[in-house]
Design a protein around this motif. Sequence first.
Motif, PDB file in Angstrom:
ATOM      1  N   SER A 154      -3.355  -3.971  -6.356  1.00 25.28           N
ATOM      2  CA  SER A 154      -3.131  -3.368  -7.392  1.00 25.28           C
ATOM      3  C   SER A 154      -2.506  -2.470  -6.958  1.00 25.28           C
ATOM      4  CB  SER A 154      -4.499  -2.678  -8.352  1.00 25.28           C
ATOM      5  OG  SER A 154      -4.991  -1.594  -7.263  1.00 25.28           O
ATOM      6  N   TRP A 155      -2.600  -1.378  -6.426  1.00 29.65           N
ATOM      7  CA  TRP A 155      -1.318   0.103  -5.661  1.00 29.65           C
ATOM      8  C   TRP A 155      -0.236  -0.664  -5.853  1.00 29.65           C
ATOM      9  CZ3 TRP A 155      -5.074   3.024  -2.171  1.00 29.65           C
ATOM     10  CH2 TRP A 155      -6.315   3.459  -2.486  1.00 29.65           C
ATOM     11  N   LYS A 156       0.942  -0.194  -6.458  1.00 28.92           N
ATOM     12  CA  LYS A 156       2.269  -0.006  -6.292  1.00 28.92           C
ATOM     13  C   LYS A 156       2.504   1.164  -5.729  1.00 28.92           C
ATOM     14  CE  LYS A 156       1.316  -4.394  -8.269  1.00 28.92           C
ATOM     15  NZ  LYS A 156       0.719  -5.552  -7.690  1.00 28.92           N
TER      16      LYS A 156
END
Length: 308
Positions: A154-156
Amino acid sequence: MPQAPLASVVICTRNRSASLRRTLVSICEAARRASDDWEIVIVDNGSTDDTKQVVSEFAERLPVRHVFEPNAGLSNARNAGVRASQGDFIVWTDDDVLVDENWLNAYFQSFKAHPGRAIFGGKATPLYEEPAKEWFVEAEPELCSLLAIRNAPSWKEITRDRVPYGLNYAIRGTEQRSHLYDPNLGVAPGRRRGGEEVAVIREILAAGHSGVWVWEAAVLHRISPERQSEAYIRQFYSSHGYDYPIAGHRVGKLHSLKGIAIALAAWGKSSIKYRLMRRSKPVQSVPHLVAASIAGASLRRYLGLQLN
């Protein structure tokens, strides 16, 4: 003048030739999917084993170069790798990982898809070597920093609080050559101190550059049976507690006394809980071991003592 390769993969190593060989075998598989021009630089940080011979074994399978850096210390080795690299991007990994077969290609495609980005980070998960210790494996959620886990799709964006670890990241060459590694940080003989890569990444972010996660660029971090131990946990988190004491970096006698009181109380409480639980509930005792290690090292810092 020949065009610079797209990327330089840099691995720093010291007296771990057998482990390095396994890493290079995995990179050979990844190289099959990489069509861009690249190179691999092995920085031999004063090894006395057969590291140079191991590197030479791969001369016909990888675009590899051996660089000898006699000044011991991971930051010294990293800086030697930066000086030797020729690529537009520098990709960092360690001598105790197995890279995914798509590792190189995923990074290369991301470099081209995000030309404005300066920092890139990939996935890192542990591989427990046999005989694996069940209590250690089950305690994985409490040991993410020790195990260098990065697995949050979910980390971009890479941010100050969400940075890659040293076993799997890349920096654009222009920024990397302008931000070298602090020799006072990083593992060195007699010193288990990390954070040199985190410091550089945060410097580059603070300078106004940005970064992106590349979760397809994955590595497995091999955890040997010797590392699956109380002693290794204590050593790692003691180093963290000494560098980042739990009550902050306090200046002056009054603040030092407050730091001593806070660290002493935390150390006593966590140590007692750990000793009461370590045999009957080994997995549940691990958070208390971590807390006691951090607090004990913080106490030494406030007392002006060296970390053993």
